[in-house]
Design an enzyme around this catalytic site. Sequence first.
Site, PDB file in Angstrom:
ATOM      1  N   ASP A  17       0.949  -1.067  -0.044  1.00  0.00           N
ATOM      2  CA  ASP A  17      -0.095   0.036   0.118  1.00  0.00           C
ATOM      3  C   ASP A  17       0.739   1.365  -0.170  1.00  0.00           C
ATOM      4  O   ASP A  17       2.060   1.236   0.570  1.00  0.00           O
ATOM      5  CB  ASP A  17      -0.957   0.203   1.280  1.00  0.00           C
ATOM      6  CG  ASP A  17      -2.068   0.868   1.258  1.00  0.00           C
ATOM      7  OD1 ASP A  17      -2.358   1.359  -0.224  1.00  0.00           O
ATOM      8  OD2 ASP A  17      -2.887   1.254   2.193  1.00  0.00           O
ATOM      9  N   ASN A  66     -10.824  -2.436  -5.875  1.00  0.00           N
ATOM     10  CA  ASN A  66     -10.052  -1.411  -6.537  1.00  0.00           C
ATOM     11  C   ASN A  66     -10.674  -0.887  -7.827  1.00  0.00           C
ATOM     12  O   ASN A  66     -10.456   0.203  -8.454  1.00  0.00           O
ATOM     13  CB  ASN A  66      -8.516  -1.910  -6.681  1.00  0.00           C
ATOM     14  CG  ASN A  66      -7.913  -1.932  -5.563  1.00  0.00           C
ATOM     15  OD1 ASN A  66      -6.721  -3.036  -5.110  1.00  0.00           O
ATOM     16  ND2 ASN A  66      -7.983  -1.111  -4.447  1.00  0.00           N
TER      17      ASN A  66
END
Length: 234
Positions: A17, A66
Amino acid sequence: MAKEPYEFPKHIAIIMDGNGRWATKRGLPRLEGHRAGFRTVRDIVRYLGETGHIKYATFYAFSTENWQRPQAEVNGIFQLLNNSIKNEAMELNKNNVRIRWLGQTSSLSNKLIRDIRDAVELTANNTGITISLALNYGGRQEITDAVRQIVAENITPEDVNEETINDHLYTAGMPDVDLLIRTADELRISNFLLWQVAYAEFYFTPVLWPDFNRDELDKALQAFSMRQRRFGRL
Ligand code: IPE
Ligand code: IPE
Ligand code: MG
């Protein structure tokens, strides 16, 4: 990598991330962060292969959630993947790496599905580290798919146990996650390997994924080796 005596995890999983923040901090478009993050994956995979202490490493590349990002970012990420999977697979194959894919085919282009399947097939008999790419992956989706499969196979309720479920997950045949690493200062699981992290040790770092490197991985492994795992026992 630190010297023995040292307890290495069998299976590490990484939530990569912070690509976007890395780029924004530099005044760059978010896609540049993904590009940089991709370079980090390559280097970490290489390092894992060279040292050979860890048998399984799983990378969270794209979640089922996502897709809700702006179309241009999603396209950019998939373009990066499309342009590289074939070559990466060839190189990893030379290094005896086995590639696996955790995720769903839905919404992926036929070309990408084919490239990934080719990579998996090409490397299926390799005996080095197993690198799994969680791409179009969702933990709840994975469990749902496993249940569907079990039902489709007409397995009777009394015959369903934890092993049955394990064997129907995308990770069938792989050991549970021992160490879960998440970069970029977020303290959450974001639908990653929900079943497999049941007794994993968690390691969180503020380092943004593109800045993660061999030293940072060593730090995580060092921290892991200091943990006392009890699995519910004393
Ligand atoms: C991780 O970085 C990569 C993907 C989720 C594809 P992010 O893109 O989430 O980066 P931040 O969290 O916005 O900084
Ligand atoms: C998790 O990161 C998914 C990947 C690293 C591929 P996200 O950036 O999507 O997670 P949230 O939205 O912050 O929970
Ligand atoms: Mg993020």
